[in-house]
Motif scaffolding. Structure first.
Motif, PDB file in Angstrom:
ATOM      1  N   VAL A   1       0.860  -1.190   0.000  1.00  0.00           N
ATOM      2  CA  VAL A   1       0.000   0.000   0.000  1.00  0.00           C
ATOM      3  C   VAL A   1       0.891   1.233   0.000  1.00  0.00           C
ATOM      4  O   VAL A   1       1.810   1.352   0.799  1.00  0.00           O
ATOM      5  CB  VAL A   1      -0.935   0.020   1.227  1.00  0.00           C
ATOM      6  N   LEU A   2       0.631   2.136  -0.930  1.00  0.00           N
ATOM      7  CA  LEU A   2       1.410   3.357  -1.025  1.00  0.00           C
ATOM      8  C   LEU A   2       1.097   4.292   0.133  1.00  0.00           C
ATOM      9  O   LEU A   2      -0.008   4.286   0.682  1.00  0.00           O
ATOM     10  CB  LEU A   2       1.087   4.070  -2.344  1.00  0.00           C
ATOM     11  N   THR A   3       2.055   5.102   0.505  1.00  0.00           N
ATOM     12  CA  THR A   3       1.859   6.076   1.577  1.00  0.00           C
ATOM     13  C   THR A   3       0.679   6.991   1.273  1.00  0.00           C
ATOM     14  O   THR A   3      -0.118   7.309   2.153  1.00  0.00           O
ATOM     15  CB  THR A   3       3.141   6.902   1.774  1.00  0.00           C
ATOM     16  N   VAL A   4       0.553   7.406   0.032  1.00  0.00           N
ATOM     17  CA  VAL A   4      -0.551   8.290  -0.362  1.00  0.00           C
ATOM     18  C   VAL A   4      -1.885   7.591  -0.131  1.00  0.00           C
ATOM     19  O   VAL A   4      -2.831   8.194   0.385  1.00  0.00           O
ATOM     20  CB  VAL A   4      -0.406   8.714  -1.838  1.00  0.00           C
ATOM     21  N   GLU A   5      -1.955   6.321  -0.505  1.00  0.00           N
ATOM     22  CA  GLU A   5      -3.191   5.574  -0.294  1.00  0.00           C
ATOM     23  C   GLU A   5      -3.510   5.487   1.194  1.00  0.00           C
ATOM     24  O   GLU A   5      -4.672   5.568   1.591  1.00  0.00           O
ATOM     25  CB  GLU A   5      -3.080   4.177  -0.897  1.00  0.00           C
ATOM     26  N   MET A   6      -2.492   5.325   2.018  1.00  0.00           N
ATOM     27  CA  MET A   6      -2.700   5.262   3.467  1.00  0.00           C
ATOM     28  C   MET A   6      -3.219   6.605   3.986  1.00  0.00           C
ATOM     29  O   MET A   6      -4.088   6.650   4.858  1.00  0.00           O
ATOM     30  CB  MET A   6      -1.399   4.873   4.167  1.00  0.00           C
ATOM     31  N   GLN A   7      -2.709   7.708   3.454  1.00  0.00           N
ATOM     32  CA  GLN A   7      -3.158   9.030   3.882  1.00  0.00           C
ATOM     33  C   GLN A   7      -4.616   9.263   3.494  1.00  0.00           C
ATOM     34  O   GLN A   7      -5.394   9.820   4.278  1.00  0.00           O
ATOM     35  CB  GLN A   7      -2.272  10.117   3.276  1.00  0.00           C
ATOM     36  N   ILE A   8      -4.990   8.852   2.301  1.00  0.00           N
ATOM     37  CA  ILE A   8      -6.378   9.003   1.853  1.00  0.00           C
ATOM     38  C   ILE A   8      -7.295   8.155   2.732  1.00  0.00           C
ATOM     39  O   ILE A   8      -8.350   8.614   3.171  1.00  0.00           O
ATOM     40  CB  ILE A   8      -6.516   8.622   0.361  1.00  0.00           C
ATOM     41  N   ALA A   9      -6.884   6.920   3.011  1.00  0.00           N
ATOM     42  CA  ALA A   9      -7.695   6.035   3.863  1.00  0.00           C
ATOM     43  C   ALA A   9      -7.826   6.609   5.269  1.00  0.00           C
ATOM     44  O   ALA A   9      -8.908   6.551   5.871  1.00  0.00           O
ATOM     45  CB  ALA A   9      -7.073   4.641   3.908  1.00  0.00           C
ATOM     46  N   ALA A  10      -6.750   7.172   5.810  1.00  0.00           N
ATOM     47  CA  ALA A  10      -6.786   7.761   7.152  1.00  0.00           C
ATOM     48  C   ALA A  10      -7.760   8.936   7.192  1.00  0.00           C
ATOM     49  O   ALA A  10      -8.531   9.091   8.145  1.00  0.00           O
ATOM     50  CB  ALA A  10      -5.394   8.206   7.579  1.00  0.00           C
ATOM     51  N   ARG A  11      -7.740   9.757   6.148  1.00  0.00           N
ATOM     52  CA  ARG A  11      -8.658  10.895   6.093  1.00  0.00           C
ATOM     53  C   ARG A  11     -10.109  10.414   6.014  1.00  0.00           C
ATOM     54  O   ARG A  11     -10.991  10.976   6.659  1.00  0.00           O
ATOM     55  CB  ARG A  11      -8.327  11.780   4.891  1.00  0.00           C
ATOM     56  N   ALA A  12     -10.339   9.359   5.242  1.00  0.00           N
ATOM     57  CA  ALA A  12     -11.692   8.811   5.125  1.00  0.00           C
ATOM     58  C   ALA A  12     -12.177   8.253   6.458  1.00  0.00           C
ATOM     59  O   ALA A  12     -13.345   8.414   6.820  1.00  0.00           O
ATOM     60  CB  ALA A  12     -11.722   7.728   4.050  1.00  0.00           C
ATOM     61  N   ARG A  13     -11.288   7.603   7.206  1.00  0.00           N
ATOM     62  CA  ARG A  13     -11.667   7.072   8.524  1.00  0.00           C
ATOM     63  C   ARG A  13     -11.913   8.199   9.528  1.00  0.00           C
ATOM     64  O   ARG A  13     -12.798   8.112  10.372  1.00  0.00           O
ATOM     65  CB  ARG A  13     -10.576   6.144   9.058  1.00  0.00           C
ATOM     66  N   LYS A  14     -11.136   9.265   9.425  1.00  0.00           N
ATOM     67  CA  LYS A  14     -11.264  10.381  10.359  1.00  0.00           C
ATOM     68  C   LYS A  14     -12.574  11.133  10.168  1.00  0.00           C
ATOM     69  O   LYS A  14     -13.156  11.646  11.119  1.00  0.00           O
ATOM     70  CB  LYS A  14     -10.082  11.335  10.193  1.00  0.00           C
ATOM     71  N   TYR A  15     -13.028  11.220   8.928  1.00  0.00           N
ATOM     72  CA  TYR A  15     -14.257  11.958   8.608  1.00  0.00           C
ATOM     73  C   TYR A  15     -15.254  11.040   7.897  1.00  0.00           C
ATOM     74  O   TYR A  15     -15.554  11.245   6.720  1.00  0.00           O
ATOM     75  CB  TYR A  15     -13.938  13.167   7.732  1.00  0.00           C
ATOM     76  N   PRO A  16     -15.771  10.026   8.596  1.00  0.00           N
ATOM     77  CA  PRO A  16     -16.711   9.094   7.942  1.00  0.00           C
ATOM     78  C   PRO A  16     -17.981   9.823   7.510  1.00  0.00           C
ATOM     79  O   PRO A  16     -18.469  10.710   8.189  1.00  0.00           O
ATOM     80  CB  PRO A  16     -17.001   8.056   9.030  1.00  0.00           C
ATOM     81  N   GLY A  17     -18.486   9.431   6.364  1.00  0.00           N
ATOM     82  CA  GLY A  17     -19.726  10.035   5.879  1.00  0.00           C
ATOM     83  C   GLY A  17     -19.518  11.329   5.112  1.00  0.00           C
ATOM     84  O   GLY A  17     -20.447  11.852   4.522  1.00  0.00           O
ATOM     85  N   GLU A  18     -18.297  11.869   5.132  1.00  0.00           N
ATOM     86  CA  GLU A  18     -18.024  13.104   4.396  1.00  0.00           C
ATOM     87  C   GLU A  18     -17.324  12.774   3.076  1.00  0.00           C
ATOM     88  O   GLU A  18     -16.526  11.850   3.000  1.00  0.00           O
ATOM     89  CB  GLU A  18     -17.130  14.032   5.222  1.00  0.00           C
TER      90      GLU A  18
ATOM     91  N   ILE B   1      -3.100  13.344  -5.482  1.00  0.00           N
ATOM     92  CA  ILE B   1      -3.023  12.743  -6.809  1.00  0.00           C
ATOM     93  C   ILE B   1      -1.945  13.455  -7.628  1.00  0.00           C
ATOM     94  O   ILE B   1      -1.988  14.664  -7.809  1.00  0.00           O
ATOM     95  CB  ILE B   1      -4.374  12.849  -7.552  1.00  0.00           C
ATOM     96  N   ASP B   2      -0.983  12.666  -8.127  1.00  0.00           N
ATOM     97  CA  ASP B   2       0.058  13.227  -8.991  1.00  0.00           C
ATOM     98  C   ASP B   2       0.398  12.225 -10.089  1.00  0.00           C
ATOM     99  O   ASP B   2      -0.159  11.120 -10.137  1.00  0.00           O
ATOM    100  CB  ASP B   2       1.294  13.632  -8.180  1.00  0.00           C
ATOM    101  N   ILE B   3       1.299  12.606 -10.972  1.00  0.00           N
ATOM    102  CA  ILE B   3       1.681  11.758 -12.108  1.00  0.00           C
ATOM    103  C   ILE B   3       2.177  10.391 -11.639  1.00  0.00           C
ATOM    104  O   ILE B   3       1.795   9.358 -12.182  1.00  0.00           O
ATOM    105  CB  ILE B   3       2.782  12.446 -12.955  1.00  0.00           C
TER     106      ILE B   3
ATOM    107  N   PRO C   1      -0.674  12.650 -18.139  1.00  0.00           N
ATOM    108  CA  PRO C   1      -0.655  14.077 -17.774  1.00  0.00           C
ATOM    109  C   PRO C   1      -1.950  14.808 -18.143  1.00  0.00           C
ATOM    110  O   PRO C   1      -2.419  15.668 -17.401  1.00  0.00           O
ATOM    111  CB  PRO C   1       0.539  14.634 -18.549  1.00  0.00           C
ATOM    112  N   LYS C   2      -2.549  14.444 -19.286  1.00  0.00           N
ATOM    113  CA  LYS C   2      -3.827  15.052 -19.672  1.00  0.00           C
ATOM    114  C   LYS C   2      -4.931  14.649 -18.706  1.00  0.00           C
ATOM    115  O   LYS C   2      -5.796  15.461 -18.366  1.00  0.00           O
ATOM    116  CB  LYS C   2      -4.202  14.641 -21.099  1.00  0.00           C
ATOM    117  N   LEU C   3      -4.903  13.401 -18.258  1.00  0.00           N
ATOM    118  CA  LEU C   3      -5.870  12.924 -17.277  1.00  0.00           C
ATOM    119  C   LEU C   3      -5.745  13.709 -15.973  1.00  0.00           C
ATOM    120  O   LEU C   3      -6.742  14.150 -15.401  1.00  0.00           O
ATOM    121  CB  LEU C   3      -5.660  11.432 -17.022  1.00  0.00           C
ATOM    122  N   LEU C   4      -4.519  13.915 -15.521  1.00  0.00           N
ATOM    123  CA  LEU C   4      -4.289  14.672 -14.293  1.00  0.00           C
ATOM    124  C   LEU C   4      -4.765  16.113 -14.438  1.00  0.00           C
ATOM    125  O   LEU C   4      -5.403  16.653 -13.534  1.00  0.00           O
ATOM    126  CB  LEU C   4      -2.803  14.640 -13.912  1.00  0.00           C
ATOM    127  N   THR C   5      -4.497  16.732 -15.570  1.00  0.00           N
ATOM    128  CA  THR C   5      -4.952  18.106 -15.814  1.00  0.00           C
ATOM    129  C   THR C   5      -6.483  18.184 -15.777  1.00  0.00           C
ATOM    130  O   THR C   5      -7.045  19.090 -15.158  1.00  0.00           O
ATOM    131  CB  THR C   5      -4.422  18.612 -17.177  1.00  0.00           C
TER     132      THR C   5
END
Length: 105
Positions: free
Chosen positions: A4-21, A30-32, A67-71
């Motif tokens: 699991v990437l660190t970024v994925e862990m950060q997103i999951a942590a934020r989702a757990r911290k603010y359930p329902g939001e 999200i980056d390249i 890169p176009k997808l990210l933009t």
């Protein structure tokens, strides 16, 4: 087991911290590199999606398209593609739904 990437862990942590939001501030995560990592994790032999494009087709142009997808994502113009629903026959004659996404996942 998938790493699991660190970024994925950060997103999951934020989702757990603010359930329902809704997670409305994903732009900072999200980056390249993450998009390339996610693309590499897809099933390379998966079926094509509603756009009839396979992993190998997208891979040929990934350095231009990601890169176009990210933009598009950062500007708010990105819309996720439709999902094609496939029904798989079961032994008792009934059908079981299976989602087949654009990415072949």
């Amino acid at each position: 087991m998938k790493e699991v990437l660190t970024v994925e862990m950060q997103i999951a942590a934020r989702a757990r911290k603010y359930p329902g939001e809704a997670l409305t501030n994903l732009h900072e995560f999200i980056d390249i590199g993450l998009l390339h990592d996610c693309f590499d994790s897809l099933n390379k032999k998966g079926s094509s999606g509603v756009d009839a494009e396979k992993w190998t087709d997208y891979n040929k142009q990934r350095n231009e398209r990601i890169p176009k997808l990210l933009t598009a994502f950062r500007s708010g113009n990105y819309r996720a593609p439709n999902i094609r629903r496939v029904f798989i026959p079961k032994g008792d004659g009934k059908l079981r739904p299976r989602r087949s996404s654009n990415s072949g996942r």
